[in-house]
Scaffold this active site. Sequence first.
Site, PDB file in Angstrom:
ATOM      1  N   HIS A  10       6.096   6.669  10.658  1.00  0.00           N
ATOM      2  CA  HIS A  10       5.237   7.707  10.191  1.00  0.00           C
ATOM      3  C   HIS A  10       5.699   8.267   8.826  1.00  0.00           C
ATOM      4  CE1 HIS A  10       1.995  10.700  10.705  1.00  0.00           C
ATOM      5  NE2 HIS A  10       2.992  11.666  10.037  1.00  0.00           N
ATOM      6  N   ASN A  27       4.739  -2.758   5.704  1.00  0.00           N
ATOM      7  CA  ASN A  27       6.029  -2.697   6.710  1.00  0.00           C
ATOM      8  C   ASN A  27       5.885  -3.915   7.372  1.00  0.00           C
ATOM      9  OD1 ASN A  27       7.205  -0.035   6.656  1.00  0.00           O
ATOM     10  ND2 ASN A  27       4.837   0.870   6.533  1.00  0.00           N
ATOM     11  N   ASP A  83       2.114  10.962  17.339  1.00  0.00           N
ATOM     12  CA  ASP A  83       3.298  11.288  16.380  1.00  0.00           C
ATOM     13  C   ASP A  83       4.266  12.277  17.150  1.00  0.00           C
ATOM     14  OD1 ASP A  83       2.200   9.581  14.744  1.00  0.00           O
ATOM     15  OD2 ASP A  83       1.066  11.144  13.520  1.00  0.00           O
TER      16      ASP A  83
HETATM   17  C1  GAR Z   1       2.613   3.569   5.887  1.00  0.00           C
HETATM   18  O1  GAR Z   1       2.853   4.476   4.850  1.00  0.00           O
HETATM   19  C2  GAR Z   1       2.993   3.959   7.399  1.00  0.00           C
HETATM   20  O2  GAR Z   1       3.879   4.957   7.480  1.00  0.00           O
HETATM   21  C3  GAR Z   1       1.487   4.719   7.505  1.00  0.00           C
HETATM   22  O3  GAR Z   1       0.485   3.874   7.068  1.00  0.00           O
HETATM   23  C4  GAR Z   1       1.126   3.154   6.110  1.00  0.00           C
HETATM   24  C5  GAR Z   1       0.884   1.602   6.266  1.00  0.00           C
HETATM   25  O4  GAR Z   1       1.419   0.938   5.258  1.00  0.00           O
HETATM   26  N1  GAR Z   1       1.347   5.106   9.180  1.00  0.00           N
HETATM   27  C6  GAR Z   1       0.761   6.196   9.480  1.00  0.00           C
HETATM   28  O5  GAR Z   1       0.316   7.232   8.624  1.00  0.00           O
HETATM   29  C7  GAR Z   1       0.677   6.295  11.073  1.00  0.00           C
HETATM   30  N2  GAR Z   1       0.397   7.462  11.477  1.00  0.00           N
HETATM   31  P1  GAR Z   1       1.513  -0.680   5.250  1.00  0.00           P
HETATM   32  O6  GAR Z   1       0.137  -1.173   6.001  1.00  0.00           O
HETATM   33  O7  GAR Z   1       1.566  -1.228   3.892  1.00  0.00           O
HETATM   34  O8  GAR Z   1       2.545  -1.034   6.185  1.00  0.00           O
END
Ligand code: GAR
Length: 201
Positions: A108, A14, A144
């Site tokens: 999220h 992200n 959340d």
């Molecule tokens: C993503 O899917 C984000 O939505 C989730 O962790 C992942 C991080 O991916 N976040 C949560 O679950 C927060 N509660 P990334 O490190 O590749 O961005």
Amino acid sequence: MFQLAVLASGRGSNLKSIIDKLHLSNKNIKITCVISNKKEAKALKIAKKYKIPFYLIDENRYNEKEYEEKLIKTINLYNIDLIVLAGYMKILSPKFVNSFKDSIINIHPSLLPSFPGLHAQKQAIDYGVKISGCTVHYINNKVDAGPIIKQKAVKVEKQDDEASLSKKILKYEHQLLPATIELIAQGKVQINKYRTVSIKE
Ligand code: GAR
């Protein structure tokens, strides 16, 4: 210039989408620092590669109070307009949230208020929902549960498992988070009195 601090704990995909879609492509929005609580976070390497100032505040080295003091101090080195939690897997205290009121957003991987907390995609599969997705929301003092800004729905097919659903949702996360940041930077997002959010698009 609209300045972002990005907090990330892991892979950093992200973060990379914000770099590609905003930091490198929109002259009005810049990531001014990336901060991680985990020394192994790939997000730190991504920040380094793009010459964005990055900070490790190793959660194993400090107690909660010291950790947050360091976090606040680091963010306050900059004139930050918005703190973006991009895969940041640590709960922020009410003191922190109140210090940056209505200026922290999170992505999220579910359609909140369904499936908050960890392993949201697995929770969705186990529950048997036919639609899931992702949510960008403001942070408040409950996990959340802050005002929802944007959501994107994703169909859950019968052959989906946690991995395939996560992959499908992630693709939309990479669109939704930068698009939402852009709307906030343009002053188009407003939190109303009773937690609802209005967007002028
Ligand atoms: C993503 O899917 C984000 O939505 C989730 O962790 C992942 C991080 O991916 N976040 C949560 O679950 C927060 N509660 P990334 O490190 O590749 O961005």
